[in-house]
Scaffold this motif. Structure first.
Motif, short mmCIF file in Angstrom:
data_model
loop_
_atom_site.label_atom_id
_atom_site.label_comp_id
_atom_site.label_asym_id
_atom_site.label_seq_id
_atom_site.Cartn_x
_atom_site.Cartn_y
_atom_site.Cartn_z
N ILE A 1 42.51 34.80 36.77
CA ILE A 1 43.11 35.93 36.05
C ILE A 1 42.43 36.12 34.70
O ILE A 1 42.23 37.25 34.24
CB ILE A 1 44.63 35.73 35.90
N CYS A 2 42.04 35.01 34.08
CA CYS A 2 41.37 35.12 32.78
C CYS A 2 40.04 35.85 32.90
O CYS A 2 39.57 36.46 31.94
CB CYS A 2 41.14 33.74 32.18
N SER A 3 39.41 35.75 34.05
CA SER A 3 38.10 36.38 34.22
C SER A 3 38.20 37.87 34.56
O SER A 3 37.18 38.52 34.77
CB SER A 3 37.30 35.68 35.32
N MET A 4 39.40 38.38 34.64
CA MET A 4 39.56 39.81 34.94
C MET A 4 39.54 40.60 33.63
O MET A 4 39.84 40.07 32.57
CB MET A 4 40.89 40.06 35.64
N THR A 5 39.21 41.85 33.73
CA THR A 5 39.29 42.72 32.56
C THR A 5 40.75 43.11 32.37
O THR A 5 41.54 43.06 33.32
CB THR A 5 38.48 44.01 32.78
N PRO A 6 41.13 43.50 31.12
CA PRO A 6 42.51 43.91 30.88
C PRO A 6 42.96 45.00 31.86
O PRO A 6 44.09 44.98 32.34
CB PRO A 6 42.48 44.43 29.45
N ALA A 7 42.05 45.91 32.17
CA ALA A 7 42.42 47.01 33.06
C ALA A 7 42.75 46.47 34.45
O ALA A 7 43.72 46.90 35.08
CB ALA A 7 41.27 48.02 33.15
N GLU A 8 41.97 45.51 34.90
CA GLU A 8 42.22 44.92 36.21
C GLU A 8 43.56 44.18 36.24
O GLU A 8 44.26 44.19 37.24
CB GLU A 8 41.08 43.94 36.58
N ARG A 9 43.86 43.54 35.11
CA ARG A 9 45.11 42.78 35.06
C ARG A 9 46.31 43.71 35.07
O ARG A 9 47.36 43.37 35.57
CB ARG A 9 45.15 41.91 33.80
N ARG A 10 46.13 44.88 34.46
CA ARG A 10 47.25 45.82 34.43
C ARG A 10 47.47 46.44 35.80
O ARG A 10 48.60 46.67 36.22
CB ARG A 10 46.99 46.92 33.39
N ASP A 11 46.35 46.69 36.52
CA ASP A 11 46.50 47.34 37.82
C ASP A 11 45.57 46.66 38.83
O ASP A 11 44.37 46.92 38.87
CB ASP A 11 46.14 48.82 37.68
N HIS A 12 46.15 45.85 39.65
CA HIS A 12 45.33 45.02 40.53
C HIS A 12 44.66 45.84 41.63
O HIS A 12 43.74 45.38 42.29
CB HIS A 12 46.18 43.92 41.15
N THR A 13 45.15 47.06 41.83
CA THR A 13 44.60 47.84 42.95
C THR A 13 43.17 48.30 42.69
O THR A 13 42.46 48.68 43.62
CB THR A 13 45.48 49.08 43.25
N VAL A 14 42.72 48.24 41.43
CA VAL A 14 41.35 48.67 41.15
C VAL A 14 40.32 47.60 41.52
O VAL A 14 39.12 47.84 41.49
CB VAL A 14 41.15 49.07 39.66
N ILE A 15 40.81 46.41 41.83
CA ILE A 15 39.87 45.31 42.06
C ILE A 15 39.22 45.42 43.44
O ILE A 15 39.75 44.95 44.43
CB ILE A 15 40.57 43.94 41.89
N ASN A 16 38.05 46.00 43.44
CA ASN A 16 37.33 46.20 44.70
C ASN A 16 36.37 45.04 44.97
O ASN A 16 36.36 44.04 44.24
CB ASN A 16 36.60 47.52 44.68
N GLY A 17 35.54 45.19 46.00
CA GLY A 17 34.64 44.12 46.42
C GLY A 17 33.71 43.64 45.31
O GLY A 17 33.61 42.44 45.05
#
Ligand SMILES: Nc1nc2c(ncn2[C@@H]2O[C@H](COP(=O)(O)OP(=O)(O)OP(=O)(O)O)[C@@H](O)[C@H]2O)c(=O)[nH]1
Ligand SMILES: [Mg+2]
Lengths: 308, 469
Positions: free
Chosen positions: B377-393
């Protein structure tokens, strides 16, 4: 006073109470064997309760009782059968791995909180010194308040060297330091007092694992011995303790403390039975001389002395 | 490993499924299983025998035999009888005492008296009391030193006179308390064997000198069958008023120490549940009974969660939960809170249905694993953490690289997270995750817990996480 006397002194104090009911039954059973009657259910139940009230535990007790029942022949004494059965359990434990002669020999003292680890380190240092060795004790309990001070006093009593941790130091680092100091000063063995830890605490057990790994770096094959200190009053949780400490640190033997009370330390039977771990020493008091090598024969005799 | 009592009873009755009618023999089989479980939990042999007799009397009732759920009925009877056995007292110190109140801690060697003194000092100070501690243990090396270190840590004054006479030390502390206005004096004593006449005399002398209103016998939860004898002897000598049950944070069932309550007839006042000074709790008999039955200890879990989770944070979380806005950020702070609650095993043990250790062993909680989740989770960007659906391949590959994990792990985490959102949503709407077969929640009668708004939902954090593991 030998092991036998000391132990008997402790054990018989109240053996009378537990065996009160059993006494009667054994006498009857032993008298009856002449008439070729198999040992009856009541007797077996009484035997079972007796062993369980000595903390031998359900599993080991079940097997002892079953074996006694299967073996009982006309004319046998029930008391002798039970004694032989328990002695057999101690005889079947795996012999300690031969000491590899590496120097310095590193012995880790481990166990849950308050079982008598620090006291045992003091007594053991004294015992080894008396047998001509030059032990060094290492205070690796950097957690409990005043634990180092406590061991310091024991080291002074036993007149042995102590390597102590700096405040809040990593226990593994202290052990490393102690092994090197021991080698430099020609001290052998190194006795390491570790902090009490519940076997269910993952992080503390990991810490113990780390101590072992770091010790191996300082001296090949270290720790060469890992003694698990168990309180004789412990119940069936003692088995879980032995299992966990063995899986993390490779326990090589048990020290059973506080046998000078009224507890029978029956968990030793359960551990020998289930885990095949040898009992090496017993603690019979708070004095520096109150540690004696364990003798299965004497233990069983003392357990069933007199009133049976 | 122990199988929990309730699982055993369930198993017995499960094996009887298909039988046309339940017979008294079936009940006997169950009773035998219960007896074994009690003995494995170190319940005293005689206590277990009497207990089984009482359960038998009630279980042989026709209504139970004909019931559709005989297993649960028998478990309910066992539970009732356990509660009756272990008393219904709410724990704590005696209600009335002169000022200054004197609390004397006593017991066998190594049972945890000194640590308990420190914890009790802290506990009292937190209640706005003014405790003063004193050690009378002049025998064990560095025992006095140990209490003074604990006093420093707890912020509680320790009376430290020069005299090495235990009675004089205790009296001195009482005098200091009177002179300076401390309202409670905690007297720690040396561990002693109940058969050591000299030391038992000494204990009586200390008691006579300070006339304590609370004489707490400190017993180790791991203790075995001898507990009754030693506690009984201490009681005979000095008239104990309560028991402190220590080291209950391990996996010991505490049956022996609980037998003391029924045989010696003194209530359990406190339980020690960890090495930290805050790990002292009031005793709740029904919780420990639930633990023995393997039904979990939900109330203690909630209390721990309340300590670990920041109030404001919790309220925000609750609001977001309702709007189904639970994010990976929330997930991470839940994870952190869960870790603050102590070792994972002890937390899991409090959850109903997970008290079954066999089940736990197969699904061992892994603190390392939790660390990896945090790293991901720490390695995600703030945007990714707010909305997990953007996390693509491609984002997954980047996160895997950044956190030193693998894409497969990221996939698993996201799947778990989605599942967790679903569960939380359900709880947020007032539903409860399904418990294991036959598991019932202990009655939520604890007043304090009921008064806290939103606590039912807060519990969802750990629950959801565990469900998805
Ligand atoms: N009666 C008796 N008391 C003992 C024996 N061995 C240790 N003790 C006492 O048990 C208490 C605890 O002993 P410690 O050596 O401090 O135990 P520990 O395992 O080092 O404790 P922690 O480091 O706090 O986990 C002390 O009061 C000892 O004097 C024994 O064989 N008999
Ligand atoms: Mg120690």
């Amino acid at each position: 006073m030998g092991f036998f006397d000391r132990l008997r002194e402790g054990l018989t104090r109240t053996t009378q109470q537990i065996v009160g009911r059993f006494e009667e039954i054994v006498r009857r059973a032993d008298a009856d064997t002449g008439t070729a009657r198999p040992i009856d259910g009541d007797t077996m139940e009484a035997l079972e309760e007796l062993l369980i009230s000595a903390d031998v535990g359900v599993a080991a007790t079940g097997q002892i009782v079953a074996a006694v029942r299967a073996r009982a022949r006309r004319g046998d004494s029930l008391r002798d059968l039970v004694k032989a059965e328990i002695r057999g359990i101690f005889d079947a434990v795996e012999p300690r791995p031969a000491l590899n002669g590496r120097s310095p020999h590193v012995t880790l003292i481990v166990g849950v909180n308050g079982t008598g680890k620090t006291t045992t380190v003091g007594k053991l240092a004294n015992l080894l010194k008396a047998s001509g060795r030059q032990p060094l004790v290492c205070a690796a309990d950097t957690f409990r308040a005043a634990a180092v001070e406590q061991l310091e006093i024991w080291a002074r009593r036993a007149a042995v060297d102590l390597v102590r941790a700096r405040e809040g130091a990593d226990p593994a680092a202290v052990v490393f330091e102690a092994i090197q100091a021991g080698r430099a000063r020609g001290r052998d063995p190194i006795l390491v007092d570790t902090a009490g830890r519940l076997h269910t605490r993952t992080n503390l057990m990991n810490e113990l694992d780390k101590i072992c790994r770091v010790a191996a770096r300082a001296s090949e094959g270290a720790p060469h011995d890992v003694l698990l200190v168990l309180d004789a009053t412990v119940g069936q949780n003692g088995l879980a303790q032995a299992r966990e400490f063995t899986s993390v640190a490779g326990v090589t033997g048990i020290v059973l403390t506080k046998l000078d009370g009224t507890a029978k330390g029956g968990i030793a039977v359960a551990i020998a039975h289930d885990l095949k771990l040898p009992i090496l020493y017993v603690g019979v008091g708070e004095g520096i001389d109150d540690l004696i090598p364990f003798s299965p024969r004497d233990y069983v005799d003392a357990l069933f002395q007199g009133t049976w | 490993m122990f199988e929990s009592l309730s699982t055993r009873v369930q198993d017995v009755f499960k094996s009887l499924r298909g039988e046309a009618r339940l017979t008294p023999e079936h009940v006997e089989t169950a009773l035998r299983a219960i007896r074994l479980a009690l003995l494995e939990a170190d319940v005293n042999v005689s206590v277990a025998r009497a207990f089984i007799d009482r359960v038998r009397d009630r279980a042989m009732d026709q209504a139970v035999l004909r019931s559709l759920t005989p297993g649960q009925q028998v478990i309910a009877i066992v539970r009732d009888e356990l509660v009756a056995l272990f008393g219904t007292s709410e724990g704590g110190l005696t209600k009335h005492a002169p000022t200054p109140r004197v609390v004397l801690l006593l017991g066998l060697q190594g049972s945890g008296k000194t640590t308990t003194a420190g914890k009790l000092g802290r506990w009292l100070a937190r209640q706005g009391r003014h405790p003063l501690m004193v050690s009378t243990d002049v025998r064990r090396p560095a025992a006095i030193e140990q209490l003074s270190v604990l006093g420093d840590q707890a912020g509680v004054r320790v009376h430290a006179p020069d005299t090495m006479d235990p009675v004089a030390r205790a009296s001195g502390a009482l005098a200091e308390a009177r002179a300076t206005g401390f309202d409670t004096v905690i007297v720690d004593t040396a561990g002693r064997l109940h058969i050591d006449d000299d030391l038992m005399d000494e204990l009586q002398a200390i008691r006579d000198a300070v006339r304590p209103s609370d004489l707490l016998y400190v017993a180790d939860a791991m203790t075995g069958q001898d507990a009754i004898r030693s506690a009984g002897e201490f009681h005979r000598r000095v008239a104990v008023t309560g028991v402190v049950l220590t080291k209950l944070d391990g996996d010991a069932r505490g049956g022996a120490a609980l037998s003391v309550v029924s045989v010696v007839g003194v209530p359990i006042a406190f339980v020690g549940s960890g090495e930290r000074l805050d790990d002292l709790e009031l005793f709740h008999p029904d919780r420990v009974v639930s633990r023995m039955l393997g039904m979990g200890d939900v109330l203690s879990l909630i209390e721990k969660a309340e300590q670990a989770i920041d109030k404001g944070e919790a309220e925000q979380l609750e609001a977001r939960l309702r709007r189904n806005e639970f994010t990976l950020d929330d997930f991470r702070s839940q994870l952190k809170a869960l870790r603050r609650m102590g070792p994972l095993e002890s937390v899991l043990g409090m959850i109903p249905g997970l008290g079954n250790l066999k089940q736990l062993a197969d699904n061992k909680p892994d603190e390392k694993q939790m660390g990896r989740v945090e790293a991901i989770i720490c390695s995600m960007t703030p945007a990714e953490r707010r909305d997990h659906t953007v996390i693509n391949g491609s984002r997954r590959r980047r996160i895997a690289l950044g956190s030193g994990t693998s894409v497969a792990e990221i996939n698993r985490l996201l799947k778990q997270f989605t599942e967790m959102r679903r569960v939380l949503q359900m709880i947020g709407q007032g539903g409860m995750p399904r418990l294991g077969p036959g598991m019932k929640l202990p009655p939520m009668s604890h007043k304090g817990a009921a008064a806290v708004p939103g606590r039912k939902r807060r519990k969802g954090g750990p629950w959801g996480l565990i469900k998805t593991r």
